[in-house]
Design an enzyme around this catalytic site. Structure first.
Site, PDB file in Angstrom:
ATOM      1  N   GLU A 261       0.862  -1.186   0.000  1.00  0.00           N
ATOM      2  CA  GLU A 261       0.000   0.000   0.000  1.00  0.00           C
ATOM      3  C   GLU A 261       0.891   1.226   0.000  1.00  0.00           C
ATOM      4  O   GLU A 261       1.836   1.308   0.791  1.00  0.00           O
ATOM      5  CB  GLU A 261      -0.869   0.107   1.259  1.00  0.00           C
ATOM      6  CG  GLU A 261      -2.019  -0.830   1.395  1.00  0.00           C
ATOM      7  CD  GLU A 261      -2.757  -0.587   2.712  1.00  0.00           C
ATOM      8  OE1 GLU A 261      -2.887   0.589   3.125  1.00  0.00           O
ATOM      9  OE2 GLU A 261      -3.189  -1.570   3.320  1.00  0.00           O
ATOM     10  N   GLU A 312     -13.094   6.030  -0.037  1.00  0.00           N
ATOM     11  CA  GLU A 312     -13.904   5.118   0.792  1.00  0.00           C
ATOM     12  C   GLU A 312     -14.594   5.955   1.874  1.00  0.00           C
ATOM     13  O   GLU A 312     -13.980   6.334   2.865  1.00  0.00           O
ATOM     14  CB  GLU A 312     -13.026   4.032   1.405  1.00  0.00           C
ATOM     15  CG  GLU A 312     -12.395   3.115   0.378  1.00  0.00           C
ATOM     16  CD  GLU A 312     -11.498   2.059   1.019  1.00  0.00           C
ATOM     17  OE1 GLU A 312     -12.019   0.989   1.400  1.00  0.00           O
ATOM     18  OE2 GLU A 312     -10.292   2.321   1.151  1.00  0.00           O
ATOM     19  N   LYS A 315     -14.505   4.884   5.751  1.00  0.00           N
ATOM     20  CA  LYS A 315     -13.262   4.675   6.500  1.00  0.00           C
ATOM     21  C   LYS A 315     -13.299   5.477   7.790  1.00  0.00           C
ATOM     22  O   LYS A 315     -13.749   6.623   7.814  1.00  0.00           O
ATOM     23  CB  LYS A 315     -12.050   5.092   5.664  1.00  0.00           C
ATOM     24  CG  LYS A 315     -11.687   4.159   4.530  1.00  0.00           C
ATOM     25  CD  LYS A 315     -11.094   2.852   5.027  1.00  0.00           C
ATOM     26  CE  LYS A 315      -9.706   2.987   5.575  1.00  0.00           C
ATOM     27  NZ  LYS A 315      -8.685   3.221   4.546  1.00  0.00           N
ATOM     28  N   GLU A 321      -8.301  10.067   5.424  1.00  0.00           N
ATOM     29  CA  GLU A 321      -8.407   8.618   5.203  1.00  0.00           C
ATOM     30  C   GLU A 321      -9.466   8.282   4.160  1.00  0.00           C
ATOM     31  O   GLU A 321      -9.405   7.228   3.527  1.00  0.00           O
ATOM     32  CB  GLU A 321      -8.757   7.909   6.520  1.00  0.00           C
ATOM     33  CG  GLU A 321      -7.706   7.997   7.603  1.00  0.00           C
ATOM     34  CD  GLU A 321      -6.581   6.998   7.424  1.00  0.00           C
ATOM     35  OE1 GLU A 321      -6.569   6.286   6.391  1.00  0.00           O
ATOM     36  OE2 GLU A 321      -5.713   6.930   8.310  1.00  0.00           O
TER      37      GLU A 321
END
Length: 346
Positions: A261, A312, A315, A321
């Site tokens: 990642e 997302e 999250k 994030e």
């Protein structure tokens, strides 16, 4: 649950069609799904193929997602969730797990890696006793299916495993994890699997902007940092080489490092933005395309999976994030980035 005959069908496909080339380096992308507004997996697969993305990291073994990828030719890193590790307590259990959760839905020749657990050491130590046994059992099960060396078994770590990371040559693993780490490193060395790490220069900058300036973190023009005879112009290289130094310190200097990642958010915090994300991810794609290594391993390309395919919206944590997406849910790019020819095959 699929029958064992389905598994035998996929295995027969594997025997007759496994490619003779070996995937060594290249850019992939993470397909995170902690959101309630994402397009269906089939549409996502079309987005990936339309953009020349040929490697994907899946964080779990969701059947609907695996089915969407089956037969597409996209290579997969498939996550084995932390909570599953205690169940994979023998080779037979591993065989059953693979048959039921992976090969019932996707052919074996599309699977590059099993990423067993995620960021367990230090962050989720409850699962640590189950980690290496599960990895060993899965490896032995794959070997019994003549898939040993074709599907590699490893586990992604958090970058915080290093107690010392600067200068890079001083890289050292946290002593609290070494009773687990040393046998794990031996397993990786014995099976020729990579050491996997989730690595975010953005977080390094956010946590210590004075010592990790934005330009140094985001692959922009930066003053070089000297470490003996080596010179570093970016945080990514410095972080990779700190892990290389830590591996060498433990006697495992030949283990490759794969970045499972990395990415940069487009909004939500200091230093986050589309220009910075484009600079970081764009430069990283170009480096991998050209097989660029690090100062300590200049001739060894680094395998990288960019985070994340989409924003997302569910999250947890800080606002940034939720803003790592390279594509919008409508399929448009968040910024200019080109994935064509990013898979290097030797």
């Amino acid at each position: 649950m699929a029958s064992f005959s389905v598994f035998l069908f996929y295995l027969s496909v594997l025997v007759f069609s496994w490619p003779s080339t070996v995937v060594a380096n290249g850019v992939g992308i993470c397909y995170g799904r902690v959101a309630d507004n994402l397009p269906p997996p089939g549409k996502t697969v079309r987005l990936l193929t339309d953009n020349g993305i040929t490697k994907v990291r899946l964080f779990n073994n969701a059947p609907s997602v695996l089915k969407a990828f089956a037969g597409t030719g996209i290579s997969l890193m498939i996550g084995v969730p932390n909570e599953e590790l205690s169940k994979i307590n023998s080779k037979d259990a591993a065989l059953q797990w693979l048959n039921t959760n992976i090969f019932a839905f996707v052919p074996a020749d599309q699977v590059l890696y099993l990423a067993v657990g995620n960021e367990i050491l230090l962050k989720q130590p409850y699962y640590a006793p189950y980690l290496l046994p599960a990895m060993t059992n899965l490896h032995e099960a794959l070997h019994s299916l003549t898939l040993g060396g074709k599907i590699l078994v490893s586990t992604p770590h958090a970058a915080t495993l290093l107690s010392t990371s600067f200068p890079p040559s001083a890289g050292t693993f946290d002593p609290k994890i070494m009773s687990t780490m040393r046998p794990l490193l031996k397993f990786l060395d014995d099976t020729e699997a990579p050491f996997m790490v989730n690595l975010y220069p953005f977080f390094s900058h956010l946590g210590d902007p004075a010592n990790v300036p934005l330009d140094f973190a985001a692959f922009k023009e930066a003053n070089p940092v000297k470490d003996g005879a080596l010179s570093y112009t970016n945080q990514f290289d410095a972080s990779i080489d700190a892990f290389v130094a830590a591996l060498e310190r433990e006697g495992f200097g030949n283990i490759p490092v794969a970045v499972t990642e990395t990415g940069w958010p487009t909004a939500g915090g200091p230093g986050a933005g589309k220009a910075e994300a484009e600079a970081f991810n764009g430069c990283l794609v170009g480096r991998v395309q050209n097989g660029v290594g690090t100062p300590k391993r200049p001739n060894v390309g680094v395998e990288v999976f960019l985070f994340d395919l989409y924003d997302e919206n569910k999250k947890e944590g800080s606002e940034y994030e939720r803003h790592f997406g390279i594509f919008g849910i409508n399929g448009s790019k968040a910024y200019n980035i080109n994935f064509d020819k990013t898979l290097l095959v030797i």
